[in-house]
Design an enzyme around this catalytic site. Structure first.
Site, mmCIF file in Angstrom:
data_model
loop_
_atom_site.group_PDB
_atom_site.id
_atom_site.type_symbol
_atom_site.label_atom_id
_atom_site.label_comp_id
_atom_site.label_asym_id
_atom_site.label_seq_id
_atom_site.Cartn_x
_atom_site.Cartn_y
_atom_site.Cartn_z
ATOM 1 N N SER A 239 -10.823 4.007 5.679
ATOM 2 C CA SER A 239 -9.361 4.090 5.575
ATOM 3 C C SER A 239 -8.793 2.693 5.463
ATOM 4 O O SER A 239 -9.524 1.717 5.365
ATOM 5 C CB SER A 239 -8.842 4.716 6.870
ATOM 6 O OG SER A 239 -9.129 3.826 7.957
ATOM 7 N N ASP A 241 -5.806 0.182 7.662
ATOM 8 C CA ASP A 241 -5.732 -0.213 9.069
ATOM 9 C C ASP A 241 -5.060 0.839 9.947
ATOM 10 O O ASP A 241 -5.106 0.740 11.176
ATOM 11 C CB ASP A 241 -4.978 -1.542 9.185
ATOM 12 C CG ASP A 241 -5.745 -2.671 8.500
ATOM 13 O OD1 ASP A 241 -6.969 -2.766 8.718
ATOM 14 O OD2 ASP A 241 -5.128 -3.442 7.740
ATOM 15 N N ARG A 339 5.147 2.159 -3.601
ATOM 16 C CA ARG A 339 3.718 2.167 -3.277
ATOM 17 C C ARG A 339 2.852 2.035 -4.521
ATOM 18 O O ARG A 339 1.766 1.487 -4.476
ATOM 19 C CB ARG A 339 3.325 3.489 -2.590
ATOM 20 C CG ARG A 339 3.764 3.620 -1.180
ATOM 21 C CD ARG A 339 3.109 4.840 -0.569
ATOM 22 N NE ARG A 339 1.682 4.588 -0.348
ATOM 23 C CZ ARG A 339 1.204 4.055 0.749
ATOM 24 N NH1 ARG A 339 2.015 3.762 1.729
ATOM 25 N NH2 ARG A 339 -0.085 3.828 0.889
ATOM 26 N N ARG A 345 3.416 -4.755 -3.912
ATOM 27 C CA ARG A 345 4.726 -4.343 -3.406
ATOM 28 C C ARG A 345 5.138 -5.205 -2.224
ATOM 29 O O ARG A 345 6.291 -5.526 -2.032
ATOM 30 C CB ARG A 345 4.710 -2.854 -3.037
ATOM 31 C CG ARG A 345 4.113 -2.543 -1.677
ATOM 32 C CD ARG A 345 4.359 -1.089 -1.264
ATOM 33 N NE ARG A 345 4.409 -0.964 0.174
ATOM 34 C CZ ARG A 345 3.397 -0.546 0.927
ATOM 35 N NH1 ARG A 345 2.247 -0.210 0.385
ATOM 36 N NH2 ARG A 345 3.544 -0.466 2.231
ATOM 37 N N GLY A 531 0.964 -2.377 10.739
ATOM 38 C CA GLY A 531 1.354 -1.816 9.444
ATOM 39 C C GLY A 531 2.068 -0.482 9.547
ATOM 40 O O GLY A 531 2.471 0.088 8.530
#
Ligand SMILES: Nc1ncnc2c1ncn2[C@@H]1O[C@H](COP(=O)(O)OP(=O)(O)OP(=O)(O)O)[C@@H](O)[C@H]1O
Length: 565
Positions: A239, A241, A339, A345, A531
């Site tokens: 994945s 974080d 995104r 971004r 995040g």
């Protein structure tokens, strides 16, 4: 063990055991030709693929190699992407290639009938699986080797076991791994990345791998909260974080959390869009290289940060990476709508906010560990020395000896004892700000541009935002900028993020702190933790030392060269 047919049709490549790996030797030839049969370790005459005792002097050939040791210096080809294949699709490697122990995944002794064997005495026939570079990735490859063991008379009969001991020094073999995949991670590519790049290496190494996919937001919290801790050694998050953050918090919610944090190592296989954990711990954002790092790295303990805010003050949350407010937080969280741009971004968001010179007023109280830039450097050097000693111990243990210690029980590093006290906060949120904390000058904090605290050096592949971050020094790195800084100064600061030298600039406040309290004043803004968007309200954070077990190369984060900046 597999039994040979007695016909020795299998292609064997000749190798010797060396200090750093298995060295592929010149193969038998009977004359000038070195066709595929010769490379196979067979003779070129007679029935192809079948061993005969012909004119080539196999035994003297083996004898001549007895006093040779494989050394990386003599390695002309160290597992480069060049390989040849015979008609039977057997992997062949050029002579002088070294298969480093660091890349060996598994070894099996092949059982041979001594009466029929055409090989000289002191020859072990092995099947060796290793991680081989192919394009930008590592893939498992298996090769059959005839290995001369006469140079090591004390080697014992189980040659495969001896090679495995060298290949898994300072770490446990045959790990039991729970892989948690966020199928939405990395713009929906996480599943494919894990299955095609990481899983083949984990499986080839003999690890037990159980895969669970997340099906809803925060699912990984529930998985970690409810899993059987005795069943696994490692939780690997395939994945970004977000999932390691959730896993730590899931374990944190357990009634047996001390046992959970004592036993389980948490690591990342980088399959998301933000992979700071893998970049900082494994030195890569490539899932196949991270899988190899997972298999070979040392179990180490890292500090984490414990966050408290009014809306969850009875159940604090863990953060392993960072907390941010201001330009970076808004660029991270408020650019979700773009995104599709991928990591760009974030950079776009930062640029827009910097150009607008937006201010994020707040009050900040900190418990300093090292306040000035000079104190930060001293603190860093002192703790780096300690980590360098650990690394040297590990490397010393990795040097070649006949009696390789079997570390199957786990790392040689001393582990600490996690108890319920390990989770106790030194500075409860309800209390007033302690008298030994300092309030940062409001003249600066009322014009905050970037507020960023972190525990890991890299926040993105080319962004060493916290170059002085260390895994277990009991502090987090604190960076603060003034939104009024002229653009002519901000531009070079942002440009030096890849080198990490921004923290040396006079316009950037950089300290080591044990704890902080942030009281934001902007009406509508965001606070981002690891995040993820957190409640926009007062945030207090303190370091919980060495709480989390993870996997680090040589027991430390990836080198940042902060000492030479
Ligand atoms: N099946 C799911 N459906 C919806 N959300 C999910 C699912 N699985 C995980 N999530 C959420 O996705 C978020 C991001 O996860 P992760 O960090 O793994 O991905 P990422 O690619 O790095 O994404 P981001 O750019 O948002 O950080 C987490 O908040 C997690 O709870």
């Amino acid at each position: 063990m597999s039994k040979l047919s007695g016909r020795y049709r299998l292609p064997y490549t000749r190798a010797i055991i060396g200090e750093n790996g298995l060295l592929i030797k010149d193969q038998f030839t009977s004359g000038p030709s070195t066709n595929s049969s010769a490379l196979m370790g067979g003779r070129t005459s007679g029935d192809a693929g079948e061993f005969e005792s012909g004119d080539g002097d196999a035994s003297s050939s083996f004898q001549s190699s007895v006093f040779e040791t494989a050394s990386l210096i003599s390695c002309v080809t160290c597992l480069s992407d060049t390989e040849s294949r015979d008609e039977n699709e057997a992997l062949l490697l050029p002579s002088n290639t070294v298969i480093p122990y660091a890349k060996i995944l598994d070894v099996t002794n092949l059982d041979v009938d001594d009466n029929e064997s055409p090989f000289p005495n002191h020859t072990a026939l092995l099947e060796v699986t290793f991680a081989k570079p192919r394009r930008n990735h590592l893939v498992p490859k298996t090769i059959k080797l005839s290995v001369d063991t006469s140079v090591f008379p004390n080697m014992g009969t189980d040659v495969a076991e001896e090679i495995l001991n060298r290949s898994y020094k300072n770490t446990k073999r045959n790990k039991s791994i729970l892989v948690i995949i966020n199928p939405h991670g990395g713009k929906g590519k996480a599943n494919k990345l894990f299955l095609s790049k990481a899983k083949p290496l984990l499986q080839a190494s003999g690890c037990k791998v159980l895969v669970k996919e997340t099906t809803y937001h925060l699912h990984a919290v529930d998985i970690a909260k409810n899993l059987d801790i005795d069943e696994f050694d490692i939780i690997a998050c395939a994945s970004g974080d977000g999932i390691p953050h959730e896993v730590m918090n899931g374990l944190f919610l357990r009634s047996d959390r001390a046992k959970a944090f004592q036993k389980l190592a948490i690591t990342q296989l980088p399959c998301g869009s933000g992979n700071a954990m893998s970049i900082s711990c494994h030195g890569t954002s490539n899932p196949s290289y991270a899988a190899l790092a997972l298999l070979k790295s040392v179990e180490s303990r890292i500090d984490v940060m414990c966050c408290t805010q009014p809306s969850y003050k009875n159940q604090p949350r863990l953060s392993f990476l960072s907390q941010t407010y201001g330009i970076i937080a808004e660029s991270d969280i408020n650019t979700e709508f773009i995104r599709f741009l991928g990591p760009a971004r974030f950079e776009l968001g930062v640029t827009m906010n910097v150009l607008q010179r937006k201010k994020y007023p707040c009050d900040i109280y900190v418990k300093y560990a090292a306040k000035s830039k000079n104190e930060v450097k001293d603190h860093y050097l002192q703790h780096k020395d300690r980590l360098n000693n650990i690394r040297d111990d590990l490397e010393a243990n990795s040097t070649f000896t006949i009696d390789v210690p079997n570390l199957d029980e786990g790392s040689k590093l001393e582990d600490i004892n996690i108890t319920d006290d390990s989770f106790k906060l030194r500075w409860p949120f309800e209390d007033d700000v302690p008298s030994d904390w300092e309030k940062i000058d409001s003249e600066l904090t009322h014009s905050t541009g970037i507020f960023y605290t972190g525990k890991m050096p890299y926040i993105a592949p080319d962004t060493k935002f916290f170059p002085a971050a260390l895994p277990d020094d009991g502090t987090m790195d604190f960076v603060l900028t003034d939104a009024r800084t002229p653009l002519t100064r901000i531009a070079p600061i942002l440009m030096s993020l890849n080198r990490g030298s921004h923290v040396l600039q006079p316009e950037v406040e950089h300290s080591k702190i044990h704890a902080f309290r942030l009281v934001p004043y902007v009406k509508n803004s965001v606070i981002s933790v690891d995040g993820e968007s957190f409640p926009y309200e007062t945030l207090q954070v303190e370091v919980l030392p060495k709480l989390v077990k993870t996997l680090l190369k040589n027991g430390s984060y990836v080198e940042t060269d902060f000492e030479s900046m």
